[in-house]
Design an enzyme around this catalytic site. Structure first.
Site, PDB file in Angstrom:
ATOM      1  N   GLU A  36       0.828  -1.210   0.000  1.00  0.00           N
ATOM      2  CA  GLU A  36       0.000   0.000   0.000  1.00  0.00           C
ATOM      3  C   GLU A  36       0.861   1.258   0.000  1.00  0.00           C
ATOM      4  OE1 GLU A  36      -3.399   0.194  -0.384  1.00  0.00           O
ATOM      5  OE2 GLU A  36      -2.996  -1.902  -0.884  1.00  0.00           O
ATOM      6  N   TRP A  72       1.787   1.994  -3.433  1.00  0.00           N
ATOM      7  CA  TRP A  72       0.817   2.762  -4.213  1.00  0.00           C
ATOM      8  C   TRP A  72       1.055   4.264  -4.041  1.00  0.00           C
ATOM      9  CZ3 TRP A  72      -2.333   1.739  -8.088  1.00  0.00           C
ATOM     10  CH2 TRP A  72      -2.745   0.421  -8.304  1.00  0.00           C
ATOM     11  N   TRP A  88     -19.798  13.319 -19.693  1.00  0.00           N
ATOM     12  CA  TRP A  88     -20.214  13.474 -18.306  1.00  0.00           C
ATOM     13  C   TRP A  88     -21.588  14.117 -18.267  1.00  0.00           C
ATOM     14  CZ3 TRP A  88     -17.226  11.119 -14.808  1.00  0.00           C
ATOM     15  CH2 TRP A  88     -15.898  10.887 -15.135  1.00  0.00           C
ATOM     16  N   ASN A 142     -10.284   4.344   3.424  1.00  0.00           N
ATOM     17  CA  ASN A 142      -9.964   4.157   2.009  1.00  0.00           C
ATOM     18  C   ASN A 142     -11.040   3.375   1.250  1.00  0.00           C
ATOM     19  OD1 ASN A 142      -7.996   4.328  -0.252  1.00  0.00           O
ATOM     20  ND2 ASN A 142      -8.069   2.108  -0.084  1.00  0.00           N
ATOM     21  N   TRP A 177     -14.849  13.746 -12.408  1.00  0.00           N
ATOM     22  CA  TRP A 177     -13.972  13.474 -11.269  1.00  0.00           C
ATOM     23  C   TRP A 177     -13.255  14.720 -10.767  1.00  0.00           C
ATOM     24  CZ3 TRP A 177      -8.713  14.312 -11.698  1.00  0.00           C
ATOM     25  CH2 TRP A 177      -8.162  14.351 -12.986  1.00  0.00           C
ATOM     26  N   TRP A 234      -8.665   9.383  -7.706  1.00  0.00           N
ATOM     27  CA  TRP A 234      -9.864   9.763  -8.447  1.00  0.00           C
ATOM     28  C   TRP A 234      -9.850   9.233  -9.875  1.00  0.00           C
ATOM     29  CZ3 TRP A 234     -14.506  11.342  -7.112  1.00  0.00           C
ATOM     30  CH2 TRP A 234     -14.686  11.782  -5.795  1.00  0.00           C
TER      31      TRP A 234
END
Length: 471
Positions: free
Chosen positions: A277, A280, A308, A344, A362, A385
């Site tokens: 993690e 990431w 969108w 998360n 987003w 995002w």
């Protein structure tokens, strides 16, 4: 007696601080400096929650220095101008700092470095935030990685459990005048909306150490499963401390291993899921360095054709306020507003709801998180995002649309998290808690809104829009 300036930015700690360590090793005195220059951050000046954390982090750093008979010198305005003024005032001949990797800071620091050297002032910069510099990892074709798994596989071979740097000793701080007070920066809110954050967090280096110890005690042993349960303290909650540099990845890796080794040498939990993690986080900074336009542009250019939904202020505000009528989404958004943080797993759910069920761009979600998260980080915020929206690197497929009801039923089956943040529904039975719209009269009595959108229909509309964008 030589003097050096140590320019603190997002490395607000004394231990494992390469810039401070080198300055103290080569100079008799140092000037610990913080320059408040939000105008230099362009469109990404810190949001309200980040400013709150910054205030307390600077306060904590100053307190650490005062214990060592020094203090943090604070200036405001143009960074280059401030550095030159302090060089003249202190007689310093060298400036040290730890690198930042956002596009605006990279360009600014290059300009400052060149200008200082033109005036015969030495400049030394270091990596104080990442395991590896972003330019150190490339594919066999000498190209940046675009997918996490091969990137992590390569990075993991480069990680060693190395000893972090100690607090420099001696640490002699030069005293100079004409600084400004921390309160004059006006980072703290004028209206007291921060009580929840004060209860949830202890910014600063000592707060980071305490959080690491708590994680080692309570969560790391079953992190692989506990990290998905929003009602539990199953994640490290170190993200804001990492963002402000109150702890480094190297300190976490080494410190976690040491704490676990001391507590039970024969039975040590597997920390690989947690290190992954952290990988990431590293990958997010790596991508931002190699693809600096991603905070505003889709990583996958094919997504430019996606249609969108038209801007809808009312829908966006209901999402922001936790009034969507979907319990898990609302609980997450209220947790965010109250504490400056969100679990998360829930972040993925609320982001999916905004970008897929509501089909709101987003960008709107990223901006709201930027203003309300204490761990708001341009690299991580952008990666997260774009990943959920389906347009980013290593992104979730667009057809992966998180269902907030089944997610809550799976990861908060007893409704502990939902009841914590939705007092209107606190005494409902579990089955009704996850889908309270099944009793419309009850919703009216409780003052909880009906769902603003049908989850099934909005999912199909999102999939249709995605197929249409592919041509």
């Amino acid at each position: 007696m030589s003097t050096a300036i140590v320019w603190f930015r997002r490395d607000l700690r004394l231990s494992d601080n390469p810039a401070l360590h080198q300055a103290c090793a080569h100079h008799a005195e140092v000037v610990p400096l913080y320059i408040h220059a939000p105008d230099e951050e362009g469109d990404w000046a810190p949001g309200a929650a980040s400013r709150w954390w910054l205030h307390h982090a600077l306060q904590a750093l100053d307190a650490e220095l005062r214990e060592r008979h020094g203090s943090l010198h604070i200036r405001t305005g143009d960074s280059l101008k401030s550095l030159i003024e302090i060089v003249k005032q202190s007689g310093a001949d060298t400036v040290y700092w730890n690198r930042l990797y956002e596009p605006a800071f990279i360009e600014r620091d290059k300009r400052i470095k060149a200008a200082l050297r033109e005036q015969s002032i030495e400049v030394h910069s270091f990596n104080g935030a990442l395991w590896q510099e972003p330019w150190q990892l490339l594919t066999n074709e000498e190209q940046p990685y675009r997918v996490f798994t091969p990137y992590w596989r390569k990075l993991r071979t480069m990680l060693e459990e190395t000893e972090p740097l100690p607090v420099p000793s001696p640490l002699r701080v030069a005293s100079i005048k004409n600084g400004v007070s921390l309160s004059s920066l006006e980072l703290s809110p004028k209206i007291a909306w921060d009580q929840g954050m004060l209860e949830a967090w202890t910014p600063g280096e000592s707060g980071a150490r305490s959080m690491l110890e708590l994680f080692a005690d309570d969560a790391v042993s079953d992190y692989a499963t506990a990290r998905d349960l929003p009602a539990r303290h199953g994640t490290s909650r170190l993200s804001p401390h990492l963002h402000f540099g109150e702890i480094s990845p190297r300190q976490i890796h080494h410190g976690l291993s040491n704490l676990l080794r001391k507590r039970d040498p024969k039975k040590r939990p597997d920390i690989e899921p947690y290190l992954r993690e952290l990988g990431w986080r590293e990958f997010a900074h790596y991508l931002l360095y190699h693809f600096p336009k991603t905070p505003t542009e889709n990583f996958n250019p094919k997504f430019e054709r996606f249609k969108w939904a038209p801007a809808n202020k009312v829908r966006l505000e209901r999402w922001q306020q936790g009034r969507t009528g979907i319990p898990l989404v609302d609980a997450g958004m209220r947790e965010l507003w109250h504490t400056g943080w969100m679990h998360n797993r829930v972040r993925m759910v609320v982001a999916s709801f905004l970008t897929k069920n509501l089909r709101i761009h987003w960008h709107h979600g990223a901006r709201w998180f930027w203003d309300t998260l204490v761990d708001a980080d341009l690299a991580n915020n952008t990666l997260g995002w774009q990943w959920v929206a389906g347009c980013g690197a290593d992104a979730a497929p667009y057809f992966r649309i998180f269902n907030p009801v089944t997610q809550a039923q799976k990861f908060d089956a007893k409704g502990v998290y939902l009841r914590r943040w939705l007092p209107e529904l606190r005494d409902l039975p579990d089955a009704l808690l996850h889908e309270p719209w099944k009793d419309g009269e009850l919703l009216k009595r409780r003052g909880y809104p009906s769902p603003m959108i049908d989850l099934g229909e909005s999912r199909q509309a999102a999939l249709y829009a995605y197929q249409a964008s592919r041509g």
